[in-house]
Design an enzyme around this catalytic site. Structure first.
Site, short mmCIF file in Angstrom:
data_model
loop_
_atom_site.label_atom_id
_atom_site.label_comp_id
_atom_site.label_asym_id
_atom_site.label_seq_id
_atom_site.Cartn_x
_atom_site.Cartn_y
_atom_site.Cartn_z
N THR A 114 0.80 -1.28 0.14
CA THR A 114 0.05 0.06 0.14
C THR A 114 1.08 1.33 -0.03
O THR A 114 1.80 1.29 0.40
CB THR A 114 -0.88 0.06 1.29
N GLY A 122 -4.89 -4.88 7.49
CA GLY A 122 -5.95 -3.91 7.68
C GLY A 122 -7.04 -4.02 8.64
O GLY A 122 -7.36 -3.05 9.46
N1 ASP Z 1 -3.59 -2.11 4.83
C1 ASP Z 1 -3.73 -2.68 3.56
C2 ASP Z 1 -5.11 -3.41 3.74
O1 ASP Z 1 -5.45 -4.23 4.53
C3 ASP Z 1 -2.91 -3.48 2.98
C4 ASP Z 1 -1.24 -3.05 3.05
O2 ASP Z 1 -1.21 -2.14 3.58
O3 ASP Z 1 -0.58 -3.24 2.05
O4 ASP Z 1 -6.27 -3.34 2.88
#
Ligand code: ASP
Length: 381
Positions: free
Chosen positions: A247, A301
């Site tokens: 992300t 997340g």
């Molecule tokens: N936080 C993001 C999610 O759970 C994933 C990530 O940070 O790469 O969708």
């Protein structure tokens, strides 16, 4: 007698004249003094006024400004890197960082800096956002993003979009052109169309690396299902892989003292139909408040949502008077692992201090603060 009276009268008259002359000389001296005093006073007042004006002009310009960003947390270890891969990540992070920094340096807003820096990472296949988004269990791409303005506490977000090249820009449109905070799926895409955003073919998001990662994780979870124990939320991804994160997020402080944060993601590889992570949830993956700080998170997340992680960092500062570093460490290094989650955040506070804690092996991260050189890091220190 009469003569005496006349003489007395003349004496009195003479002394009156002399007195009045003395008086008038005194007055003139006084007047002169007064005028000099006045002049000095006027000079002082003018100086004070000009100094005040200068200070107030400067005040608009004397906030320390800066930008901090991440390109995801995960199993980022030197032993898995090649010099080429290291360079590719370094160059793209640097490009995004400097794009945002140059906007701030020219007096642009933190919101513009956040959006522009994220757009660059969204357009790169290196990150799990935009072009490089991961695949869901159904083999499609569903993207989430959010942005928040620390000055007004306005926020915008989109979730589960599959035909939007730059979800962060659509999130900003939701914030600025709709009465809502979060639009999802078809509705978000209809809103995009109505506001002149071109919908793209979802094939744009295909990358072989992300597709292979989905196959690898499906294989792994098939084997793990056989000996599953404990909480379902923990066991769905018994150990999230490097490929699952990536992300992107940016937090910035501009010259006017305004904070902003934004996050954009493809979510987590192999996520179930309809799953929405923390990235588009204001307070979980993104938060900004001029009173405290601006935060963007990356990681598992579900745990960021349950902890309301980004807002918790702001709250610890606001209600407990903690420093940004202590507040971010409290949430990321203590509360998150205690619950079984992992990941990291990047954050900047109203005074231009930054924090970048993570409890994974590494986190792609970078910052550039006014008056210093840009810094880019991948691994644990
Ligand atoms: N936080 C993001 C999610 O759970 C994933 C990530 O940070 O790469 O969708």
């Amino acid at each position: 007698m009469c003569f005496m009276k006349i003489k007395t009268f003349l004496c009195i008259f003479q002394s009156a004249v002399i007195n009045s002359r003395i008086q008038s000389t005194n007055n003139r001296v006084k007047m002169k003094n007064l005028t000099t005093k006045r002049r000095i006073l006027v000079k002082h007042l003018t100086f004070i006024f000009l100094a005040g004006l200068f200070v107030s002009v400067q005040a608009q310009d004397n906030h320390k400004f800066g930008i901090v960003l991440h390109g995801g947390a995960g199993t980022i270890l030197k032993k898995y890197m090649t010099p080429e891969k290291e360079k590719a990540y370094h160059d793209k992070l640097h490009e995004a960082l400097e794009k945002g920094y140059s906007i701030l340096e020219k007096g642009g807003s933190s919101l513009d800096a956040v959006e522009a820096a994220i757009n660059i990472m969204e357009d790169s296949p290196l990150f799990n956002a935009g072009k490089g988004a991961v695949f869901t269990a159904n083999g499609i791409n569903e993207l989430d993003a959010s942005i928040m303005d620390g000055k007004t506490l306005s926020a915008g977000a989109v979730a589960r979009v599959s035909h939007i090249k730059n979800p962060i820009s659509l999130a900003r449109m939701v914030m600025e052109k709709s009465p809502h905070v979060l639009l999802v799926g078809d509705g978000a895409e209809q809103f995009a169309k109505e506001h002149g955003v071109k919908l793209i073919d979802s094939k744009y998001f295909f990358t072989k690396e992300r597709w292979d990662a989905l196959q690898k994780i499906k294989e792994k979870s098939k084997n793990e299902k056989k000996n599953k124990t404990g909480s379902i939320q923990k066991s769905f991804y018994s150990e999230p892989l490097d490929e699952m994160f990536g992300t992107v997020g940016v937090a910035a402080l501009d010259k006017n003292g305004n904070l902003a944060a934004g996050t954009s993601t493809g979510g987590m590889t192999n996520k179930l139909y309809g799953r929405v992570g923390d990235s588009p949830i204001i307070g979980a993956g993104t938060y900004a408040n001029n009173k405290t700080c601006a935060v963007s998170g990356t990681g598992w997340g579900e745990f960021f949502i349950r902890l309301n992680a980004a807002k918790d960092i702001s709250d610890l500062m606001e209600y407990k008077g903690m420093s940004l570093k202590d507040a971010a460490d409290e949430v990321i290094m203590k509360k998150l692992p205690a619950l079984g989650g992992n990941g990291g955040v990047i954050a900047i506070d109203k005074d231009g201090n930054i924090a970048m804690p993570f409890n994974t092996e590494g986190m792609y991260r970078a910052y550039h603060l006014e008056g210093s050189e840009p810094v880019i890091k991948f691994y644990k220190e």
